[in-house]
Design a protein around this motif. Structure first.
Motif, short mmCIF file in Angstrom:
data_model
loop_
_atom_site.label_atom_id
_atom_site.label_comp_id
_atom_site.label_asym_id
_atom_site.label_seq_id
_atom_site.Cartn_x
_atom_site.Cartn_y
_atom_site.Cartn_z
N ALA A 195 -19.94 63.75 25.21
CA ALA A 195 -20.08 65.12 25.72
C ALA A 195 -19.48 65.25 27.12
O ALA A 195 -18.83 66.25 27.43
CB ALA A 195 -21.55 65.52 25.73
N PHE A 196 -19.67 64.23 27.96
CA PHE A 196 -19.07 64.28 29.30
C PHE A 196 -17.55 64.24 29.19
O PHE A 196 -16.86 64.96 29.90
CB PHE A 196 -19.58 63.12 30.17
CG PHE A 196 -19.17 63.25 31.61
CD1 PHE A 196 -19.87 64.09 32.46
CD2 PHE A 196 -18.09 62.55 32.11
CE1 PHE A 196 -19.49 64.24 33.79
CE2 PHE A 196 -17.70 62.67 33.43
CZ PHE A 196 -18.40 63.51 34.28
N LYS A 197 -17.05 63.42 28.28
CA LYS A 197 -15.60 63.33 28.08
C LYS A 197 -15.05 64.68 27.59
O LYS A 197 -13.97 65.11 28.03
CB LYS A 197 -15.28 62.22 27.08
CG LYS A 197 -13.79 61.92 26.96
CD LYS A 197 -13.55 60.69 26.12
CE LYS A 197 -12.08 60.46 25.91
NZ LYS A 197 -11.50 59.55 26.90
N ILE A 198 -15.78 65.35 26.71
CA ILE A 198 -15.36 66.68 26.23
C ILE A 198 -15.34 67.66 27.40
O ILE A 198 -14.41 68.46 27.54
CB ILE A 198 -16.29 67.17 25.10
CG1 ILE A 198 -16.05 66.35 23.83
CG2 ILE A 198 -16.09 68.66 24.83
CD1 ILE A 198 -17.08 66.58 22.73
N MET A 199 -16.36 67.59 28.25
CA MET A 199 -16.40 68.50 29.39
C MET A 199 -15.22 68.25 30.33
O MET A 199 -14.58 69.20 30.78
CB MET A 199 -17.72 68.34 30.14
CG MET A 199 -17.87 69.34 31.26
SD MET A 199 -19.53 69.33 31.89
CE MET A 199 -19.30 70.34 33.34
N VAL A 200 -14.92 67.00 30.58
CA VAL A 200 -13.76 66.66 31.42
C VAL A 200 -12.49 67.21 30.78
O VAL A 200 -11.63 67.79 31.47
CB VAL A 200 -13.67 65.14 31.64
CG1 VAL A 200 -12.32 64.75 32.23
CG2 VAL A 200 -14.80 64.66 32.53
N HIS A 201 -12.36 67.05 29.47
CA HIS A 201 -11.19 67.56 28.75
C HIS A 201 -11.07 69.09 28.92
O HIS A 201 -9.98 69.61 29.19
CB HIS A 201 -11.27 67.19 27.27
CG HIS A 201 -10.19 67.79 26.44
ND1 HIS A 201 -8.89 67.33 26.47
CD2 HIS A 201 -10.21 68.84 25.57
CE1 HIS A 201 -8.16 68.07 25.65
NE2 HIS A 201 -8.94 68.99 25.10
N CYS A 202 -12.18 69.80 28.79
CA CYS A 202 -12.17 71.27 28.96
C CYS A 202 -11.79 71.66 30.39
O CYS A 202 -11.07 72.64 30.60
CB CYS A 202 -13.53 71.86 28.59
SG CYS A 202 -13.90 71.77 26.83
N VAL A 203 -12.28 70.89 31.36
CA VAL A 203 -11.93 71.16 32.75
C VAL A 203 -10.43 70.93 32.97
O VAL A 203 -9.75 71.75 33.61
CB VAL A 203 -12.78 70.29 33.71
CG1 VAL A 203 -12.23 70.33 35.12
CG2 VAL A 203 -14.23 70.74 33.68
N ILE A 204 -9.91 69.84 32.43
CA ILE A 204 -8.48 69.56 32.58
C ILE A 204 -7.64 70.65 31.90
O ILE A 204 -6.62 71.08 32.44
CB ILE A 204 -8.11 68.16 32.03
CG1 ILE A 204 -8.72 67.08 32.92
CG2 ILE A 204 -6.60 67.98 31.93
CD1 ILE A 204 -8.59 65.67 32.37
N GLN A 205 -8.08 71.12 30.74
CA GLN A 205 -7.39 72.23 30.07
C GLN A 205 -7.35 73.45 30.96
O GLN A 205 -6.34 74.15 31.04
CB GLN A 205 -8.09 72.59 28.76
CG GLN A 205 -7.55 71.92 27.56
CD GLN A 205 -8.17 72.51 26.30
OE1 GLN A 205 -9.31 72.98 26.29
NE2 GLN A 205 -7.41 72.49 25.22
N SER A 206 -8.45 73.74 31.62
CA SER A 206 -8.56 74.92 32.46
C SER A 206 -7.80 74.77 33.78
O SER A 206 -7.10 75.67 34.20
CB SER A 206 -10.03 75.22 32.77
OG SER A 206 -10.16 76.28 33.68
#
Length: 191
Positions: free
Chosen positions: A118-129
C-alpha cells in the motif's frame, strides 16, 4: 489540494491505531514480576508493531513533505495504506496472545506485506502526480530497500509456517532496515 488535511487525518488514525494496540495488553491480576512472564510475548509484539507504526508515520511524513498537492488517487492510496495499518492491532494481539505460533505469525507478516504494498502504491500515485523528475520521483523511482522489504515480508510469511521464530526475526530485520528515515528526501528537498 494541499497535503494538510491528509496529514492531519492520517496522524489521527495512526494515533488511534497505537491506542487500540496498547489497549490489547492487559495487566496481570497478580502483583509479582513472575506474573508478567505470560504477557511478555504480547508486550514484545506490541513493541515491534509500535516501531512499525512509527516507521510508517515517519516515512509518510517525509513523503508528504515533498508533495506539492494531492489528488483523488493519492487520497484513495492513503486510505488503502491506513486500512492495512488499521489491521496491526488485530494481528499484534493475535500473534502476541498465541506465543508466536505459525498462523498468527503468517497473518502478521501478511499485514506487514500488504501495508508495504500500500505504501508503494501511494508512492507510485505521488510520482504519477508530481512527475518522474520531481523530488519524490528522483528518490523513489528505483527504491531497492522498498522492494527488498516486500521480498523479505513474503519470505517471512512462507517461513512462518515452518519456523515462526525465524519469520519474526525477518520482520524485525526489515524494521531495523527502516528505523532511520530515508535521508534522500531531506537531501533532495534541501537541493
Amino acid at each position: 489540494m494541499k497535503t494538510g488535511r491528509l496529514e492531519a487525518f492520517s496522524d489521527g488514525v495512526l494515533a488511534i491505531i497505537i491506542t487500540i494496540m496498547v489497549l490489547g495488553m492487559s495487566a496481570p491480576e497478580d502483583y509479582t514480576f513472575e506474573a508478567l512472564k505470560p504477557i511478555l510475548p504480547v508486550f514484545l509484539t506490541y513493541l515491534l508493531s509500535f516501531i512499525y507504526i512509527g516507521i510508517y508515520w515517519n516515512n509518510h511524513h517525509h513523503l508528504l513533505q515533498a508533495v506539492n498537492k494531492v489528488n483523488g488517487k493519492i487520497l484513495w492510496a492513503n486510505l488503502n495504506l491506513l486500512f492495512w495499518l488499521s489491521l496491526f492491532p488485530f494481528a499484534t494481539d493475535w500473534m502476541g496472545k498465541n506465543y508466536f505460533e505459525a498462523n498468527p505469525a503468517a497473518v502478521y507478516g501478511l499485514v506487514l506485506f500488504m501495508a508495504a504494498v500500500a505504501f508503494k502504491i501511494m508512492v507510485h500515485c505521488v510520482i504519477q502526480s508530481e512527475g518522474k523528475d520531481s523530488n519524490i520521483g528522483k528518490v523513489y523511482s528505483k527504491d531497492k530497500r522498498m522492494n527488498l522489504s516486500l521480498l523479505l515480508y513474503f519470505t517471512g510469511v512462507v517461513v512462518s509456517f515452518f519456523f515462526p521464530v525465524i519469520s519474526l526475526l525477518i520482520y524485525l530485520g526489515v524494521a531495523l532496515m527502516w528505523i532511520v528515515p530515508d535521508p534522500r528526501i531531506e537531501k533532495t528537498l534541501k537541493e
